[in-house]
Write an enzyme that holds these catalytic residues in place. Structure first.
Site, PDB file in Angstrom:
ATOM      1  N   GLN A  17       0.776  -1.244   0.000  1.00  0.00           N
ATOM      2  CA  GLN A  17       0.000   0.000   0.000  1.00  0.00           C
ATOM      3  C   GLN A  17       0.809   1.298   0.000  1.00  0.00           C
ATOM      4  O   GLN A  17       0.465   2.245  -0.715  1.00  0.00           O
ATOM      5  CB  GLN A  17      -0.943   0.010   1.222  1.00  0.00           C
ATOM      6  N   GLU A 139       1.215  -1.246   8.238  1.00  0.00           N
ATOM      7  CA  GLU A 139       0.418  -0.113   8.716  1.00  0.00           C
ATOM      8  C   GLU A 139       0.330   0.041  10.235  1.00  0.00           C
ATOM      9  O   GLU A 139       0.733   1.047  10.813  1.00  0.00           O
ATOM     10  CB  GLU A 139      -1.000  -0.263   8.132  1.00  0.00           C
ATOM     11  N   ASP A 168       0.609   3.697   6.051  1.00  0.00           N
ATOM     12  CA  ASP A 168       0.890   3.324   4.660  1.00  0.00           C
ATOM     13  C   ASP A 168       0.607   4.478   3.697  1.00  0.00           C
ATOM     14  O   ASP A 168       1.506   5.037   3.086  1.00  0.00           O
ATOM     15  CB  ASP A 168       0.021   2.124   4.256  1.00  0.00           C
ATOM     16  N   GLY A 247      -7.819  20.610  19.802  1.00  0.00           N
ATOM     17  CA  GLY A 247      -7.452  21.994  19.528  1.00  0.00           C
ATOM     18  C   GLY A 247      -7.976  22.891  20.632  1.00  0.00           C
ATOM     19  O   GLY A 247      -8.336  22.420  21.712  1.00  0.00           O
ATOM     20  N   GLY A 248      -8.035  24.170  20.360  1.00  0.00           N
ATOM     21  CA  GLY A 248      -8.491  25.110  21.376  1.00  0.00           C
ATOM     22  C   GLY A 248     -10.011  25.192  21.484  1.00  0.00           C
ATOM     23  O   GLY A 248     -10.536  25.834  22.396  1.00  0.00           O
TER      24      GLY A 248
END
Ligand code: COA
Length: 415
Positions: A17, A139, A168, A247-248
């Site tokens: 892959q 993977e 991959d 995140g924020g």
């Protein structure tokens, strides 16, 4: 219309892959990708996870569009000579064999340089130089070694690997960027170079925010946007954050109408600060917009669990698509949890060429993911993957071999 990589010839020595993802992208951008496979067998994925007997699997067809296939036994002395001719003709050799395989075949960097000093040799390996450099890697090994698994899942459960093939396909993408960058540098220097994308490095690059969090944790002992705050405990390493946004702007996955029977009746909901008052209005908690316990992002952090539970009471009264429609009117960021079935049937993705129907001579029609990167001057046309050795004769002729030579090489088992 011309293509961005018109005239670039790729000797595609990839399999499975990671490498094929890279060379497929280069083919979509217009490179002539010549996939070298072992006669009789070919890329192992041709026969893996087959859904139709004796037909190239979807695993193979969906990673090898727009390529040509030649079969060469590169361990046969005459086959080696054919490979040498290809090395002299091509701009880039891409490979993702186990460490050392190319050298064992006799094609060291030095030998390739002798044959073609302009050649770019691009490799995917599991690990860069270090204690694991000799390991074979797939993977999920990369997801585990690159920091994705330890930071994915819920706090009270084991590490989890993602459905996204960041080890991959993610590394294939990194390698493709390395290749076009090296091609650009070659226009200035005239020289080829080695390009290495290690899967551990690629995964870690995609987990960059988690290394950010490791250092924040070490400095402050806590991270207020993680679900462990304020009641849980933090250890020494970044914990698994469930569905927290990272995140924020706090977010979580919430149930929608039908969740009892539909495993994907969920929506991702983000309590973005600028639209907090609108969120309060939509869910019928107008008082939260001014209540000092809820009015600011900092005040809300200790109550996120309760806040999402309250929002969920509202989302459970709507389907994910109804909720999307209402929330979008107020610019409240959210996203439906789409199943693969829903994505496959989505007309807008068909329209943009992100999902494409391809016809294949032995398989018939099937769906694939087209080129996710759209260039206005280099449109992508997805064509089917090659049958094993379909272009051996054609490529050999282009290399200057006569029909007699080709048939002699066939008899010798070299091609
Ligand atoms: N003619 C003759 N021999 C060929 C050939 C050809 N056309 N193409 C490949 N081979 C040989 C190789 O030379 C190698 O021989 P060797 O072991 O004697 O040196 C052999 O086939 C097998 O190659 P290998 O890469 O070891 O395959 P594998 O199936 O044992 O391992 C991986 C598969 C993916 C684990 C391994 O290739 C790997 O770690 N690759 C790098 C990381 C990677 O890309 N992993 C993700 C895959 S999606």
């Amino acid at each position: 219309m011309s293509k961005a990589l018109d005239g670039v010839r790729i000797l595609d020595f990839t399999h499975v892959q990671s490498g094929p993802t890279c060379t497929q992208l280069l083919a979509w951008f217009g490179a002539d990708v010549i996939k070298v496979e072992r006669a009789g067998a070919g890329d192992i994925t041709r026969e893996q996870l087959r859904d139709i007997p004796d037909v190239d699997s979807l695993y193979f067809t969906m990673l090898n569009h727009n390529k040509r296939s030649v079969t060469i036994d590169t361990k046969n002395p005459e086959g080696k000579l054919v490979l040498e001719a290809l090395i002299q003709k091509c701009d880039v050799l891409v490979e993702n064999f186990a460490p050392g395989a190319l050298d064992r075949m006799g094609f060291t960097w030095e030998r390739i340089q002798e044959l073609n000093p302009r050649m770019i040799v691009a490799s995917v390996k599991g690990f860069g130089p270090g204690p694991y450099e000799d390991c074979k890697v797939y993977e999920n090994v990369a997801q585990c070694a690159g920091g994705a698994a330890s930071t994915t899942g819920f706090d009270d459960g084991p590490p989890v690997v993602s459905g996204a093939q960041i080890g991959d396909s993610g590394t294939g993408l990194h390698l493709a960027l390395g290749i076009v960058t090296a091609l650009y540098q070659r226009t200035l220097t005239g020289r080829g170079q080695k390009v290495l994308a290690a899967m551990q490095d690629g995964v870690l690059n995609l987990c960059r925010v988690k290394l950010r969090d490791q250092q924040r944790l070490e400095r402050t002992g806590t991270m207020k946007e993680y679900p462990q705050y304020p009641n849980g405990t933090f250890g020494e390493a970044v914990p698994r954050a469930g569905n927290a946004s990272g995140g924020g702007q706090p977010g979580w996955i919430l149930k929608c109408k039908g969740w009892e029977t539909d495993p994907n009746a969920y929506i991702y909901f983000i309590t973005q600060a600028p639209v907090w008052a609108k969120i309060c209005n939509v869910i019928g908690k107008e008082e939260w917009a001014t209540d000092p316990n809820y009015a600011t992002p900092a005040a809300r952090l200790p109550h996120l669990k309760d806040i999402f539970a309250e929002i969920e009471r509202w989302t459970m009264t709507k389907t994910k698509f109804e909720a999307m429609q209402i929330l979008n009117k107020y610019d409240i960021p959210c996203g439906p949890i789409l199943s693969m079935k829903e994505i496959a049937e989505e007309p807008s993705l068909r329209k943009t060429g992100t999902i494409v129907e391809v016809d294949h001579p032995t398989r018939g029609k099937y769906l694939t993911v087209g080129n996710p990167i759209k260039l206005s001057d280099s449109p992508t046309e997805v064509t089917r993957s090659p049958l094993l050795g379909e272009h051996t004769e054609e490529v050999m002729t282009e290399l200057g071999y006569s029909p007699e030579q080709i048939s002699a090489l066939r008899t010798a088992g070299a091609i």
